[in-house]
Structures are given as C-alpha cells and as structure tokens.
Motif scaffolding. Structure first.
Motif, PDB file in Angstrom:
ATOM      1  N   MET A  34       0.768  -1.132  -0.113  1.00  0.00           N
ATOM      2  CA  MET A  34      -0.124   0.012   0.026  1.00  0.00           C
ATOM      3  C   MET A  34       0.791   1.126   0.074  1.00  0.00           C
ATOM      4  O   MET A  34       1.782   1.232   0.898  1.00  0.00           O
ATOM      5  CB  MET A  34      -0.832  -0.094   1.215  1.00  0.00           C
ATOM      6  CG  MET A  34      -1.731   1.185   1.290  1.00  0.00           C
ATOM      7  SD  MET A  34      -2.935   1.169   2.735  1.00  0.00           S
ATOM      8  CE  MET A  34      -1.854   1.451   4.051  1.00  0.00           C
ATOM      9  N   LYS A  35       0.677   2.211  -0.912  1.00  0.00           N
ATOM     10  CA  LYS A  35       1.353   3.342  -1.001  1.00  0.00           C
ATOM     11  C   LYS A  35       0.837   4.340  -0.168  1.00  0.00           C
ATOM     12  O   LYS A  35      -0.563   4.475   0.165  1.00  0.00           O
ATOM     13  CB  LYS A  35       1.291   4.076  -2.124  1.00  0.00           C
ATOM     14  CG  LYS A  35       2.218   3.512  -3.387  1.00  0.00           C
ATOM     15  CD  LYS A  35       2.494   4.172  -4.768  1.00  0.00           C
ATOM     16  CE  LYS A  35       3.588   3.575  -5.394  1.00  0.00           C
ATOM     17  NZ  LYS A  35       3.530   4.441  -6.846  1.00  0.00           N
ATOM     18  N   VAL A  36       1.514   5.151   0.700  1.00  0.00           N
ATOM     19  CA  VAL A  36       1.109   6.290   1.565  1.00  0.00           C
ATOM     20  C   VAL A  36       1.662   7.455   1.052  1.00  0.00           C
ATOM     21  O   VAL A  36       2.855   7.906   0.791  1.00  0.00           O
ATOM     22  CB  VAL A  36       1.588   6.004   2.940  1.00  0.00           C
ATOM     23  CG1 VAL A  36       1.371   7.043   3.781  1.00  0.00           C
ATOM     24  CG2 VAL A  36       0.996   4.673   3.521  1.00  0.00           C
ATOM     25  N   TRP A  37       0.909   8.276   0.770  1.00  0.00           N
ATOM     26  CA  TRP A  37       1.278  10.026   0.371  1.00  0.00           C
ATOM     27  C   TRP A  37       0.815  10.653   1.396  1.00  0.00           C
ATOM     28  O   TRP A  37      -0.174  10.511   2.071  1.00  0.00           O
ATOM     29  CB  TRP A  37       0.381  10.303  -0.965  1.00  0.00           C
ATOM     30  CG  TRP A  37       0.766   9.655  -2.206  1.00  0.00           C
ATOM     31  CD1 TRP A  37       1.738   8.547  -2.289  1.00  0.00           C
ATOM     32  CD2 TRP A  37       0.141   9.801  -3.517  1.00  0.00           C
ATOM     33  NE1 TRP A  37       1.863   8.203  -3.663  1.00  0.00           N
ATOM     34  CE2 TRP A  37       0.845   8.836  -4.263  1.00  0.00           C
ATOM     35  CE3 TRP A  37      -0.860  10.351  -3.860  1.00  0.00           C
ATOM     36  CZ2 TRP A  37       0.379   8.691  -5.757  1.00  0.00           C
ATOM     37  CZ3 TRP A  37      -1.326  10.238  -5.315  1.00  0.00           C
ATOM     38  CH2 TRP A  37      -0.591   9.356  -6.146  1.00  0.00           C
ATOM     39  N   ALA A  38       1.696  11.871   1.492  1.00  0.00           N
ATOM     40  CA  ALA A  38       1.337  12.883   2.599  1.00  0.00           C
ATOM     41  C   ALA A  38       0.660  14.075   1.908  1.00  0.00           C
ATOM     42  O   ALA A  38       1.546  14.524   0.841  1.00  0.00           O
ATOM     43  CB  ALA A  38       2.415  13.339   3.449  1.00  0.00           C
ATOM     44  N   LEU A  39      -0.170  14.759   2.026  1.00  0.00           N
ATOM     45  CA  LEU A  39      -0.582  15.685   1.702  1.00  0.00           C
ATOM     46  C   LEU A  39      -0.799  17.061   2.643  1.00  0.00           C
ATOM     47  O   LEU A  39      -1.025  16.921   3.854  1.00  0.00           O
ATOM     48  CB  LEU A  39      -2.140  15.814   1.444  1.00  0.00           C
ATOM     49  CG  LEU A  39      -3.040  17.223   0.657  1.00  0.00           C
ATOM     50  CD1 LEU A  39      -2.400  17.444  -0.559  1.00  0.00           C
ATOM     51  CD2 LEU A  39      -4.555  16.863   0.836  1.00  0.00           C
TER      52      LEU A  39
END
Length: 213
Positions: free
Chosen positions: A1-6
């Motif tokens: 699972m990819k985790v992006w931070a916004l």
C-alpha cells in the motif's frame, strides 16, 4: 500500500485537494479532524488538556470538551505552552493515524493519503512514500484566511510563524498542487498527480490446486 502525505499552509486550498482525492475513491486521513475529535465532547485528550491548562474545557451533555478559543488564548505566543499542548495531542493523533492505516490495509487499499498540515514541522514526511504540497500566492492565501470567522491579522501572523515557509515546503515536495487559479484547475492537478503515480496492476491470482480426493 502506498502512503502519500498531503500538506500545505493555512489557506492554501488543502481541503479542496483532500476532497478531490476522496472523490477519486482514495481514503484520506484528516489530522485536523482527528484533533477535533480528540478535543470534542468526551474526547481522549480533554482531561489531559484541562490538567495542563486549567479552565480551557467546558461541560456538555456528552461529556467535557475543549473550549478551543480558551485554549488558543492559553498557548498564543507562549512556546513552552504550545510544546506542552503538542506533547499531549500529537501522540494521540499518531494513534488515530495508525488505526486508519491498519484499517486501510485490511480493506485492501492500494493508496491512502495522510492530510497533515504540520507535516514538515513534526518530521512526518518520513512516513510517506511521496509528499504533495498545496500552494497558492501569498496574497490569495491571506485573503482566504482573513475571510474566516474570528480571524485577525495578529492571529494569522502567529499561525504563519509556526509553519514552515511555503517556499521551503515547495522545495521539499514530490508534487505541487497550485490552487490560486480556480477550484477546477486544482482538481485537475490532483487527477494528474494520481495518474502520474499510477499504481502497478494487482498481481494475478494464482489458482490453488484442487483438494485431493
């Protein structure tokens, strides 16, 4: 699972970007919303905040809650008080974040977004595979924020003093979302980021052998 931070400074249009990710079916963890829950009626942080800052909570039918305006006055311009508050709230928000990630993994999500306003200020970028920064010209940022109820020049100045400068934030981004033109322009930018970071196809299912007779 990819985790992006916004992330992005106050008034930069981060909510628009987060809503667009949600509309694309991508789970989003909202750190600000987590703080509101923790400080709301019966929230996990309420007792600890009252102990550290007496008089900053009030009763409700559903349990005590933090009076956010009273708490703001208690920490405004006081670095030691602010650090004391952060030591209470930040670990609890991390717990909420971990629960969100665990739930997303159980549901088979291939991509999630962590919406964290103070990402760089708290060293949270290390928890993400990519960082997406929302930005807008400072004049637009200021105009947006000063339209908010109860906002003043003094309060805005205090908030900006706590945040990493936009130029530094942009220099550390993997992707930029510009929100100074229009909502539609920002939404298209989010879609382009998702397309550019297209997830690899799911691996094919390997058929299991029939059970022995």
């Amino acid at each position: 699972m990819k985790v992006w931070a916004l992330t992005g400074g106050i008034g930069m249009g981060k909510s628009t970007a987060a809503d667009t990710f949600r509309r694309l079916g991508i789970p989003v963890f909202d750190a600000d919303a987590a703080v509101h829950r923790l400080q709301g009626p019966g929230g996990t942080a309420v007792r600890a905040i009252e102990a550290a800052f007496p008089g900053t909570t009030s009763p409700t039918p559903r349990g005590p809650r933090v009076d956010r305006e009273a708490l703001r006055r208690a920490v405004l311009g006081n670095d030691a008080a602010l650090k004391r508050l952060e030591a209470i709230v930040h670990p609890l928000v991390r717990q909420e974040e971990r629960r969100f990630l665990a739930q997303a993994r159980r549901r088979g999500a291939r991509l999630v977004v962590l919406d964290i306003p103070l990402l760089f200020e708290t060293g949270g970028e290390g928890r993400a595979d990519a960082v997406i920064v929302v930005t807008a010209p400072s004049a637009i940022q200021r105009a947006r924020v000063l339209r908010r109820k109860g906002m003043t020049e003094e309060r805005l100045k205090a908030i900006l003093a706590r945040q990493v400068p936009d130029a530094l934030r942009r220099s550390r981004a993997d992707h930029l979302i510009h929100t100074g033109l229009s909502r539609n322009h920002a939404q298209r930018a989010v879609r382009r980021v998702v397309a550019a970071e297209a997830l690899p196809p799911a691996p094919p299912l390997i058929p299991l052998p029939d059970p022995a007779p």
